[in-house]
Write an enzyme that holds these catalytic residues in place. Structure first.
Site, mmCIF file in Angstrom:
data_model
loop_
_atom_site.group_PDB
_atom_site.id
_atom_site.type_symbol
_atom_site.label_atom_id
_atom_site.label_comp_id
_atom_site.label_asym_id
_atom_site.label_seq_id
_atom_site.Cartn_x
_atom_site.Cartn_y
_atom_site.Cartn_z
ATOM 1 N N HIS A 37 0.825 -1.211 0.000
ATOM 2 C CA HIS A 37 0.000 0.000 0.000
ATOM 3 C C HIS A 37 0.860 1.262 0.000
ATOM 4 O O HIS A 37 0.683 2.180 0.811
ATOM 5 C CB HIS A 37 -0.935 0.011 1.209
ATOM 6 C CG HIS A 37 -2.090 -0.949 1.071
ATOM 7 N ND1 HIS A 37 -3.249 -0.624 0.406
ATOM 8 C CD2 HIS A 37 -2.236 -2.228 1.504
ATOM 9 C CE1 HIS A 37 -4.074 -1.668 0.451
ATOM 10 N NE2 HIS A 37 -3.491 -2.649 1.103
ATOM 11 N N ASN A 144 -6.610 -5.394 -5.540
ATOM 12 C CA ASN A 144 -7.836 -4.631 -5.812
ATOM 13 C C ASN A 144 -7.602 -3.131 -5.775
ATOM 14 O O ASN A 144 -8.432 -2.363 -6.272
ATOM 15 C CB ASN A 144 -8.927 -5.010 -4.803
ATOM 16 C CG ASN A 144 -8.526 -4.710 -3.382
ATOM 17 O OD1 ASN A 144 -7.440 -5.112 -2.939
ATOM 18 N ND2 ASN A 144 -9.375 -4.026 -2.640
ATOM 19 N N HIS A 145 -6.487 -2.669 -5.202
ATOM 20 C CA HIS A 145 -6.188 -1.233 -5.170
ATOM 21 C C HIS A 145 -5.430 -0.769 -6.407
ATOM 22 O O HIS A 145 -5.564 0.390 -6.802
ATOM 23 C CB HIS A 145 -5.371 -0.907 -3.914
ATOM 24 C CG HIS A 145 -6.187 -0.806 -2.662
ATOM 25 N ND1 HIS A 145 -6.577 0.391 -2.106
ATOM 26 C CD2 HIS A 145 -6.708 -1.761 -1.861
ATOM 27 C CE1 HIS A 145 -7.293 0.170 -1.021
ATOM 28 N NE2 HIS A 145 -7.385 -1.136 -0.841
ATOM 29 N N HIS A 273 -5.290 -8.192 5.802
ATOM 30 C CA HIS A 273 -4.204 -7.433 6.428
ATOM 31 C C HIS A 273 -3.722 -8.007 7.741
ATOM 32 O O HIS A 273 -2.635 -7.651 8.204
ATOM 33 C CB HIS A 273 -4.643 -5.978 6.638
ATOM 34 C CG HIS A 273 -4.634 -5.166 5.386
ATOM 35 N ND1 HIS A 273 -4.507 -3.789 5.386
ATOM 36 C CD2 HIS A 273 -4.722 -5.523 4.079
ATOM 37 C CE1 HIS A 273 -4.534 -3.336 4.142
ATOM 38 N NE2 HIS A 273 -4.671 -4.378 3.330
#
Length: 737
Positions: A37, A144-145, A273
């Site tokens: 991320h 998915n990000h 996560h």
């Protein structure tokens, strides 16, 4: 270690797999990481560099442990379109730690051009490109990000495509979506592996980038996920990279763990996560699942509070061994919850005192800060003992979840958190308030008592029950079974009757408001000081006093009417017509003249003998004094009738609506107007209410008068029936005539 015995391939031996006899020339070393991320909260002055610092540590650990390559299981970037600063730092770090003169000891056996962009000559795997000097390959799937988006000439693209064509990352697991529904029905998900070899160890890498959980669930259930494997697949160690929901969020909102092929040996699960990095066996399957978790906390949840790790994976033949490695650069995160109602009992403070509550919450946050600092110091000292350099203490992440059930008013959590500016990394969201939902469950709803009504008698037939149905009785029996604390039964019963009988939509609403205002005035009129515990007793006294006064007023009403006849059995609750209007209750000339015999045919002489403008007999006077009648009628005159009430009913409004003739026209003028052919007589008949006690008796004694009055009242019926304001009155008049 993985042992197999028998044809069923059941797993036996130690719970954690390991390598029994490790040989360096046959061992492939891989660093596993997921959900970096990068770019998360990059504009935050305190936490803006957390994600990039964690990714930098991942690369440093890979170089330190001399791994053969790095495997990333999705969500390298936090956004689909990362900022230029984010891309700049990632590309700089990859160039710094993955390019060099170190030789690659892993041989590529699959086609190097499989997955390369069409129209270009460079291969898909960067270390097979002679123009690049790669020392540490990085293989990654999208999450998915950072999934592919767009519909340009090159198809959907993502940030990993930019890194792939620049030679910094090997992008795998990209699946072409079907263009239409027909193609979707015929094509599933095809996975082509990256085949590697080191010594005698053969490794197959299978990657599936993130797709919708519903589609993945459907493809797996329909057996349409095709994995291209070598012919001697039993000699290969197969790893599957996945980025899907593991925790069920709905019927098809996750991917079941046991729906993959038995040829897979290890699944690296991304997207979740929380750190579950120790390999977990799957019931009925031969493979294990490892879930490294994220390298940076993107939400202040319980799963993010676990210590962040990456994994060092060693593979030799069909055996593997996984070693968790903690990330030191990640901020310590401590989360806790507290219920103010329970804490108030233990600590002895008032939960409605905002100052005391704020003081208590500050104390709890300070305790969590101390706990987070202790965790960091412990981890730092352990790393220093292993020869690692000491790192400065960062500001911790703190989250205190406060249950405010029973608290009337709370302080602004953001304002309260600002007092910890400089002590924690998240002062704006350190506190979160919520209320317990235990008191709002369906089982806790107040249920009204269902009394046994008089019509519930099983011995009564249906016709008998219907004959006994009375609104007053049902309401009285129902309210008697309830525990009304503020409203009286009598007033509430009358309000319900008005709502049912009179169609008064606001009867109950007005009664409740009036009763509450009266009750509040009665309580406030009590000058004596009282405690809150005595409030219920005072309210009961005021309510009882008001009910007593209401009963006395109702008893005084019958005595106020002079000359009113006593109610007979016919006028009891069992015989009162609930559809009766004001005009019915007061009576009229039609009641006095009603007869069961059919009226005679109208003649020309009838108007002369009749008195169309005859007034109704006044209450308290005999009918003989009111109007001239025959001698036969004089013998049948009953008792004195009560005086007419002063209320205005619908019939009176009808009689007053005429503008051409007065409400009460003398008999002579009415007869003259009738003979002249005018229709004024239709609006000159007065509907003065007569005594109810003598209407039915007078009807049986007035047979001779019907023939005299039909000629005059027939036009009146037409007027009443055509008047839009007298529809219900017209229905009554039709029945009477």
């Amino acid at each position: 270690m993985s042992d197999y015995s028998g044809d069923d391939h059941e797993r036996v031996g130690v719970p954690l797999p390991s390598i029994r006899n490790e040989y360096a020339e046959d061992t492939i070393k891989i660093l596993l990481a997921t959900d970096n991320h990068i770019g998360y909260m990059e504009r935050d002055p305190v936490r803006g560099q957390d994600s990039i610092n964690a990714f930098k540590e991942v690369l440093q650990l890979a170089v330190k442990h001399d791994v053969d390559f790095i495997l990333l299981a999705g969500d390298l970037f936090h956004e689909n379109r990362p900022s230029r600063d984010c891309l700049y730092q990632v590309m700089a770090l990859l160039r710094e730690y993955t390019l060099g003169d170190r030789p690659i000891q892993v041989e590529l056996l699959s086609d190097p051009d499989d997955g390369k962009p069409p129209g270009y000559s460079f291969p898909a795997v960067n270390y097979e490109d002679p123009n690049l000097n790669v020392s540490l390959p990085v293989f990654s799937i999208h999450g998915n990000h950072d999934d592919p988006q767009g519909a340009g000439p090159e198809g959907a693209l993502c940030a990993l495509d930019m890194l792939s064509v620049s030679g910094l990352i090997n992008y795998m697991g990209k699946i072409d979506l079907p263009l239409d529904d027909a193609e979707a029905q015929n094509t599933g998900i095809a996975i082509r592996p990256v085949l590697l070899r080191k010594g005698n160890t053969r490794l197959g890498l299978y990657g599936i980038g993130n797709v919708k959980d519903q589609r993945m669930h459907f493809e797996l259930r329909s057996n349409r996920v095709r994995m291209y494997m070598p012919r001697d697949k039993d000699r290969w160690f197969n790893i599957l990279l996945l980025h899907q929901n593991r925790v069920a969020h709905g019927p098809q909102q996750s991917v079941p763990e046991g729906m993959f092929d038995d040829s897979v040996d290890l699944i690296v699960w991304g997207h979740e996560h929380d750190c579950r990095i120790v390999p977990e066996p799957v019931a009925g399957k031969r493979y294990y699942i490892t879930q490294p978790g994220s390298s940076v906390a993107t939400s202040l949840a319980d799963g993010e509070a676990l210590e962040k790790h990456v994994a060092l994976l060693k593979i030799q033949g069909k055996e593997f061994e996984l070693t968790p490695i903690p990330l030191r650069s990640v901020r310590p995160f401590v989360i806790d919850d507290v219920a103010l109602s329970d804490a108030a009992e233990e600590e002895g403070f008032d939960i409605n005192d905002k100052i005391e509550v704020a003081k208590f919450l500050k104390t709890k946050v300070n305790e969590l800060i101390e706990k987070a600092n202790e965790q960091w110091d412990e981890r730092n000292s352990r790393a220093v003992a292993e020869g690692e350099p000491e790192l400065p203490r960062p500001l911790p992440l703190i989250r205190l979840k406060v249950d405010t059930t029973g608290v009337s008013e709370m302080t602004n959590p953001v304002r309260l958190g600002q007092e910890f500016q400089g002590q924690i990394a998240n002062p704006r969201d350190v506190l979160t308030f919520h209320r317990s939902k235990k008191g709002t469950t369906r089982a806790s709803k107040v249920k009204a008592d269902m009394p046994e009504l008089s019509i519930d008698d099983p011995e009564l037939s249906v016709s008998e029950k219907l004959s006994k149905v009375r609104v007053q009785t049902l309401v009285r029996e129902y309210l008697a079974a309830q525990e009304l604390q503020l409203l009286g039964e009598g007033g509430m019963s009358e309000a319900i009757e008005m709502f049912v009988d009179k169609d008064d939509l606001y009867a109950i609403h007005n009664h409740v408001n009036a009763s509450l205002r009266s009750l509040m005035k009665g309580v406030q009129a009590t000058d004596a000081e009282f405690d809150e515990n005595d409030l219920e007793e005072i309210v009961d006294k005021v309510r009882d006093e008001q009910a007593k006064q209401r009963t006395e007023r109702q008893q005084e009403k019958p005595a106020a009417g002079k000359g009113k006849g006593k109610a007979t059995n016919e006028d009891s609750d069992a015989s009162i017509d609930s559809m009766m209007m004001d005009v019915d209750a007061g009576g009229s000339d039609f009641d006095a003249q009603m007869s069961d015999d059919p009226p005679p045919r109208k003649t020309k002489a009838a108007p002369k003998k009749s008195a169309p403008a005859k007034k109704a007999p006044a209450r308290g006077k005999s009918k003989a004094a009111a109007s001239p009648i025959s001698d036969e009628d004089e013998d049948d005159v009953g008792d004195e009738a009560p005086p007419p009430p002063k209320r205005t009913n619908r019939a009176a409004v009808l009689s007053q609506s005429s503008k051409k003739a007065p409400a009460k026209t003398p008999a002579k003028k009415a007869a003259a107007s009738k003979s002249s052919g005018s229709k004024a007589s239709q609006s000159t008949l007065s509907f003065a209410p007569a005594a109810r006690s003598s209407t039915r008796a007078a009807a049986s004694r007035a047979k001779k008068k019907v023939a005299e009055t039909v000629s005059v009242r027939t036009p009146l019926l037409r007027c009443a029936l055509t008047n839009p304001y007298t529809d219900r009155v017209g229905q009554r008049l039709v029945l009477l005539v």
